[in-house]
Design a protein around this motif. Structure first.
Motif: not given
Length: 653
Positions: A530-533, A543-546, A570-572
């Motif tokens: 996500a940071e690279i992009l 989108a985090v599965n945690g 970055i939206a999480v």
């Protein structure tokens, strides 16, 4: 000829501290190991420090020793509150002295920084004032005079016991927002008695501690203080406040030891064990400012991972002793190797924090992903020769394969390692491409040096088949063939671009402007992608599965990473499970409510959804060949498990 200690004239020069003479300026600082049992020194802890003393450290400072019953900030803290502690400390002192190593112990009270219960119910925390802790969400109770007197006396009695055990000195821990700092800090200390006011009043508690320690120990006993040069927090101690305190106290101290940060906040706590994202030797300039204002010895700790860095700090006159704790966790023999001209053979710490502080935060004994022998010295401390020399083939040149090959060869086996590509390293080669993770590549570099020293025969660009193995007829085969990206089952319709993290890191694909990164593992990969992009100009949602970003990571690594993501906006979305996608929409499901989560106008979906093992040769081998597996070939996890299992396989053959 390799450079010997003559190339490090400052690092290997002696230093007199009161009546103790350090043989060099390399220090293992006080750090919790999670090893003690019943809050006392045990065999495991003795073996751990023995390895560092035998490795040549000039000074070992033992982990914190609680000075009062209210100082139990973890269930496994060492306690110096009664004479039962003396025998265990004496064993460590004797071993250190036998190896010419000076040994101190930290003496400690956390105040409001209580991180866990010792037996279930949360303990009452005490502080200078009822000012809450942000990180652990603790509201402390204000210390009354009677308890202050008990704690001050406890410091003196702890020092007495440690000297009786043969320990050479104590370090009073006033760093990282612990109790002495809580009295010193005017934004925490809100008392209305003699312990608050100007700096002289706020130092009264520390004055009394030093007086108690000096009164209960001999003239030859060393007394130092550890303090954060800057607590790196808006409400923390500033450099000016810490320096002023050190100047006022120095006439009764033998040295000042500076670090950075505070336990009280997530951002400040990163500096307790700064991860690889933090610059190496980053406190050198602050150390120089302290040293220029003090007339006693100045110790500094803060990501000093290599002897070259320490030599430079000392040569510039920025400090007198360098704390190199993780460097010694990673390679206890670092001082001996460096002094004997083998600095190139030092296994360099990469500050990954996985098995050192990462284990501590999970309540496990500390270790090192690169050197799993650390913390396991009683079992793996000394390599033993194999009773029968065997022909061993290792298939796969990632971390597991390299460690298995090196360990087996060290034990006397004839070992050949085969790697299908042109480079050794496996997924380490990808991990080092993530933001602020370039040092992770050192794990591969260090393992390759182990292969060379163990005389392992290495064959690159060699894809091994079952036929090749059966024809070679080795006595044992180690499969360390790794893993590949896993693609989960989901409803896929339309022509939305779907790629995986490996393709991004290898620059194999060009992604669209609007991107959703699906992070199943909750580790470094999803946030890194996500940071690279984002930095490349894409509009990225993670989108985090945690429960949160970096859920499985060492805390200080996670918090540093989350801080960078916040800066990048970055939206999480958390609690997110991939359900499906169509032409421009990604459908997910909230893992707690079951309700849909919908991302619209998406150009690219990036899957960071874990890995699946590559293990397709074993069933085709001759039954006479012993088979072993290690790392992701056995089950996809991290480099820590790969290297640890590689070592165990090398011992098992």
């Amino acid at each position: 000829m390799p450079a010997s200690k003559d190339a490090y004239p400052h690092l290997f020069s002696p230093l007199q501290i009161r009546n103790k003479r350090l043989k060099n300026r390399i220090m293992s600082t006080g750090h919790d190991t999670s090893m003690p049992t019943d809050n006392l020194v045990n065999e495991q802890l003795v073996a751990y420090h023995k390895a560092r003393a035998e490795g040549g450290a000039g000074l070992i400072i033992l982990q914190v020793a609680g000075v009062h019953e209210s100082a139990r900030y973890t269930s496994h803290v060492l306690m110096a509150t009664d004479d039962d502690c003396i025998a265990g400390y004496r064993r460590i002192a004797d071993i250190c002295h036998a190896n010419g190593t000076v040994v101190f112990s930290q003496i400690f009270h956390p105040g409001r920084e209580i991180m866990e219960s010792s037996d279930g119910p949360l303990a009452v925390a005490y502080s200078a004032s009822a000012t809450p802790n942000e990180r652990f969400h603790v509201m402390p109770r204000t210390l009354d005079q009677k308890m202050i007197d008990e704690i001050v006396a406890g410091y003196g009695e702890a020092a007495r016991r440690l000297e009786a055990a043969g320990i050479d000195g104590v370090e009073i821990v006033a760093s990282h927002g612990y109790l002495p700092s809580q009295f010193l800090n005017p934004r925490i200390n809100r008392r209305t008695d003699q312990y608050n006011g100007d700096i002289a009043d706020r130092l009264r508690f520390m004055d009394e501690i030093i007086e108690a320690v000096r009164a209960r120990t001999s003239e030859n006993f060393v007394v130092g203080m550890r303090i954060s040069a800057d607590e790196r927090d808006a409400d923390g101690l500033t450099e000016e406040e810490s320096l002023q305190a050190a100047q006022r106290l120095q006439d009764r101290l033998d040295y000042v030891h500076i670090v950075a940060g505070t336990s009280a906040t997530l951002g400040g706590a990163i500096h307790i064990v700064p991860p690889m994202a933090v610059e190496a030797a980053y406190l050198a300039n602050e150390a120089a400012r302290f040293k220029s204002k003090l007339s006693i010895a100045l110790f500094v700790t803060g990501r000093i991972n290599a002897p070259q860095e320490a030599e430079l700090i000392l040569a510039r006159g920025q400090a007198d002793v360098c704390g190199m704790t993780r460097a010694l966790i990673c390679d206890p023999q670092m001082p001996n190797k460096t002094s004997s001209g083998e600095a190139d053979d030092v296994r360099a710490c990469i500050a990954c924090n996985q098995a050192c502080i990462g284990h501590f935060h999970k309540g496990f004994p500390i270790s090192c992903i690169q050197r799993p022998e650390t913390g396991r010295e009683l079992r793996y401390g000394v390599v033993t020769a194999a009773q029968v020399k065997k022909q061993v083939m290792v298939i796969g040149g990632g971390p597991a394969g390299m460690k298995a090959a090196a360990t087996a060869a060290q034990r006397g086996h004839d070992v050949s390692l085969y790697e299908a590509t042109s480079q050794l390293g496996g997924q380490v080669l990808l991990a080092q491409l993530l933001p602020r993770r370039s040092e992770f590549g050192g794990a591969s570099t260090n393992l390759q040096r182990e292969l060379e020293l163990a005389n392992v025969k290495v064959f690159k660009n060699t894809r091994v088949t079952a036929q090749i193995i059966n024809e070679a007829k080795p006595d044992a085969v180690v499969f360390a063939t790794g893993a590949k990206p896993y693609t989960p089952c989901y409803e896929a319709g339309g022509d939305l671009q779907v790629v995986n993290a490996w393709q991004i890191l290898r620059n194999e694909v060009k992604v669209g402007r609007s991107v959703v990164v699906v992070d199943w593992r909750c580790d470094w990969i999803g946030p890194g992608i996500a940071e690279i992009l984002t930095r490349a100009g894409h509009n990225v949602q993670l989108a985090v599965n945690g429960l949160n970003v970096g859920e499985i990571l060492p805390l200080y690594v996670r918090d540093n990473m989350v801080g960078e993501m916040h800066k990048l906006k970055i939206a999480v979305t958390t609690y997110a499970r991939l359900y499906g996608c169509d032409d421009s929409t990604v459908y997910m499901q909230h893992t707690a409510s079951g309700e849909p989560i919908i991302f619209e106008n998406i150009d690219t979906l990036v899957l960071c959804t874990g890995h699946e093992s590559i293990d397709d040769l074993a069933d085709q081998l001759d039954d006479s060949i012993a088979i072993h597996r290690a790392g992701d070939c056995l089950a996809p996890r991290s480099a820590e498990e790969a290297i640890y299992e590689g070592m165990k396989v090398g011992w098992a053959i």
